[in-house]
Design a protein around this motif. Structure first.
Motif, mmCIF file in Angstrom:
data_model
loop_
_atom_site.group_PDB
_atom_site.id
_atom_site.type_symbol
_atom_site.label_atom_id
_atom_site.label_comp_id
_atom_site.label_asym_id
_atom_site.label_seq_id
_atom_site.Cartn_x
_atom_site.Cartn_y
_atom_site.Cartn_z
ATOM 1 N N UNK A 36 6.265 -5.314 2.234
ATOM 2 C CA UNK A 36 6.128 -6.326 1.182
ATOM 3 C C UNK A 36 7.222 -7.380 1.307
ATOM 4 N N UNK A 37 8.471 -6.939 1.473
ATOM 5 C CA UNK A 37 9.605 -7.856 1.454
ATOM 6 C C UNK A 37 10.128 -8.224 2.829
ATOM 7 N N UNK A 56 -0.335 -1.370 0.817
ATOM 8 C CA UNK A 56 -1.474 -2.014 0.154
ATOM 9 C C UNK A 56 -2.276 -0.981 -0.635
ATOM 10 N N UNK A 57 -2.457 0.196 -0.067
ATOM 11 C CA UNK A 57 -3.192 1.252 -0.764
ATOM 12 C C UNK A 57 -2.447 1.701 -2.013
ATOM 13 N N UNK A 58 -1.141 1.848 -1.907
ATOM 14 C CA UNK A 58 -0.348 2.279 -3.065
ATOM 15 C C UNK A 58 -0.440 1.260 -4.190
ATOM 16 N N UNK A 59 -0.373 -0.024 -3.854
ATOM 17 C CA UNK A 59 -0.468 -1.075 -4.871
ATOM 18 C C UNK A 59 -1.845 -1.046 -5.530
ATOM 19 N N UNK A 65 -8.350 -1.318 -13.523
ATOM 20 C CA UNK A 65 -9.546 -1.922 -12.930
ATOM 21 C C UNK A 65 -9.600 -3.433 -13.147
ATOM 22 N N UNK A 66 -9.126 -3.897 -14.318
ATOM 23 C CA UNK A 66 -9.206 -5.337 -14.600
ATOM 24 C C UNK A 66 -8.180 -6.157 -13.817
ATOM 25 N N UNK A 67 -7.310 -5.472 -13.047
ATOM 26 C CA UNK A 67 -6.329 -6.178 -12.220
ATOM 27 C C UNK A 67 -6.755 -6.229 -10.746
ATOM 28 N N UNK A 68 -7.771 -5.470 -10.392
ATOM 29 C CA UNK A 68 -8.205 -5.431 -8.990
ATOM 30 C C UNK A 68 -8.723 -6.776 -8.507
ATOM 31 N N UNK A 69 -9.234 -7.590 -9.426
ATOM 32 C CA UNK A 69 -9.784 -8.891 -9.055
ATOM 33 C C UNK A 69 -8.737 -9.771 -8.374
ATOM 34 N N UNK A 70 -7.470 -9.549 -8.680
ATOM 35 C CA UNK A 70 -6.408 -10.392 -8.127
ATOM 36 C C UNK A 70 -6.031 -10.010 -6.696
ATOM 37 N N UNK A 71 -6.394 -8.823 -6.263
ATOM 38 C CA UNK A 71 -5.945 -8.359 -4.932
ATOM 39 C C UNK A 71 -7.096 -7.971 -4.008
ATOM 40 N N UNK A 72 -8.328 -8.181 -4.436
ATOM 41 C CA UNK A 72 -9.471 -7.769 -3.605
ATOM 42 C C UNK A 72 -9.485 -8.478 -2.248
ATOM 43 N N UNK A 73 -9.064 -9.716 -2.230
ATOM 44 C CA UNK A 73 -9.125 -10.490 -0.980
ATOM 45 C C UNK A 73 -7.825 -10.418 -0.166
ATOM 46 N N UNK A 74 -6.844 -9.682 -0.674
ATOM 47 C CA UNK A 74 -5.555 -9.587 0.017
ATOM 48 C C UNK A 74 -5.716 -8.816 1.330
ATOM 49 N N UNK A 80 -1.013 -9.032 -1.548
ATOM 50 C CA UNK A 80 -1.378 -8.414 -2.823
ATOM 51 C C UNK A 80 -0.233 -8.537 -3.830
ATOM 52 N N UNK A 81 0.969 -8.260 -3.374
ATOM 53 C CA UNK A 81 2.134 -8.350 -4.259
ATOM 54 C C UNK A 81 2.324 -9.772 -4.779
ATOM 55 N N UNK A 82 2.215 -10.742 -3.888
ATOM 56 C CA UNK A 82 2.395 -12.148 -4.271
ATOM 57 C C UNK A 82 1.320 -12.600 -5.248
ATOM 58 N N UNK A 83 0.087 -12.135 -5.027
ATOM 59 C CA UNK A 83 -1.015 -12.519 -5.918
ATOM 60 C C UNK A 83 -0.780 -12.004 -7.341
ATOM 61 N N UNK A 84 -0.325 -10.777 -7.453
ATOM 62 C CA UNK A 84 -0.047 -10.222 -8.775
ATOM 63 C C UNK A 84 1.134 -10.921 -9.433
ATOM 64 N N UNK A 85 2.143 -11.231 -8.645
ATOM 65 C CA UNK A 85 3.317 -11.927 -9.183
ATOM 66 C C UNK A 85 2.948 -13.314 -9.689
ATOM 67 N N UNK A 86 2.162 -14.034 -8.923
ATOM 68 C CA UNK A 86 1.764 -15.388 -9.327
ATOM 69 C C UNK A 86 0.944 -15.381 -10.606
#
Length: 284
Positions: A36-37, A56-59, A65-74, A80-86
């Motif tokens: 990630x870093x 990626x699997x751990x994240x 479930x309502x947060x998966x939309x932000x990382x599906x395309x990662x 994935x980490x950056x998408x959730x942070x943004x």
């Protein structure tokens, strides 16, 4: 295995700050935080690829479930980490003003929980720090805010701390002193409550003996048994019934008296009229 290790709440719409901290600890424990870093090597090694996939699997397994939309395309853990942070950390002036208002309006109530108060302030300080990455908030400024949030009962301690050299007034030191003082106040308040209970018990002398139930601690006027006895006594109506054949006394009211007087006057007037008529007829 990653899902089993996630013993903290999954990411939802309101816990990103705590979740991101715990998630970083988990990935570090698994040895995958570097995915990630860290900087992606060129060419990509098999070791890096494995760490990236595991991170990626751990994240993905640690979000609702309502947060998966932000990382599906990662395509990587870093994406994935950056998408959730943004999405969750909106570094705007409006957000900063909102956090600052919460910090400035937070007040500890009299006899309030100092540990909870300090923890809440530290959480808000951390949130403000995350909105300004790379900027370090000065301890002197944070200590001043903490002092201003305290009630008057801590004024003596605050005055003593303010007299110390500024370099000694670190946030951690001040928090420790305040929590220690809070524990001492709790102990003193507990001792005072115990002392009052003892004094109250000792004050139960013979002057507090009830003359009805003969017990100490109250007087007859406040005796529950006496109240019950008196209520039962008052509820019994004692009436004397007249004997059979006994003549009931005649009740004479004011109205009856008035009627009798009126009848006598009328009879007297009639008698006078009759007498006058007789006299006239007889030639008197």
């Amino acid at each position: 295995m990653a899902e089993k290790l996630v013993s903290f709440p999954k990411l939802n719409g309101s816990n990103y700050d705590n979740w991101s901290f715990r998630m970083k600890l988990l990935l570090t424990k698994e040895g995958n935080w570097i995915a990630v870093a860290g900087t992606k090597p060129e060419p990509v090694t098999e070791v890096w690829k494995l760490k990236d996939e595991q991170a990626l699997a751990s994240i993905g397994l640690a979000v609702e479930d309502n947060q998966l939309i932000h990382i599906r395309k990662a395509k990587s853990a870093a994406e994935a980490w950056k998408a959730l942070e943004n999405f969750h950390v909106k570094r705007t002036l409006t957000t900063m003003v909102s956090v600052m208002r919460k910090i400035c309006s937070l007040r500890l109530e009299k006899h309030g929980d100092m540990e909870a108060h300090v923890s809440k302030l530290a959480e808000l300080f951390e949130k403000l720090h995350n909105l300004q990455p790379g900027k370090i908030l000065d301890d002197e400024w944070l200590v001043a805010i903490l002092f201003s949030s305290l009630p008057e009962e801590y004024e003596t301690l605050v005055t003593a701390l303010e007299a110390r050299p500024e370099e000694d007034l670190t946030l951690d030191m001040v928090k420790g002193k305040l929590i220690d003082e809070w524990h001492k106040k709790k102990q003193r308040n507990g001792d005072e409550d115990d002392s009052e209970a003892v004094l109250y018990a000792d004050s139960k002398t013979e002057t507090d003996r009830c003359f009805f139930c003969k017990k100490l601690g109250h007087q007859k006027a406040n005796c529950e048994k006496f109240r019950v006895w008196r209520a039962a006594k008052e509820s019994v109506s004692v009436t004397k019934q007249p004997k059979a054949g006994t003549k009931q006394p005649k009740v004479v009211t004011k109205q009856h008296k008035a009627n009798n007087v009126s009848q006598r006057n009328e009879d007297h007037s009639r008698s006078l009229l009759v007498a006058a008529i007789k006299r006239k007829n007889c030639g008197y």
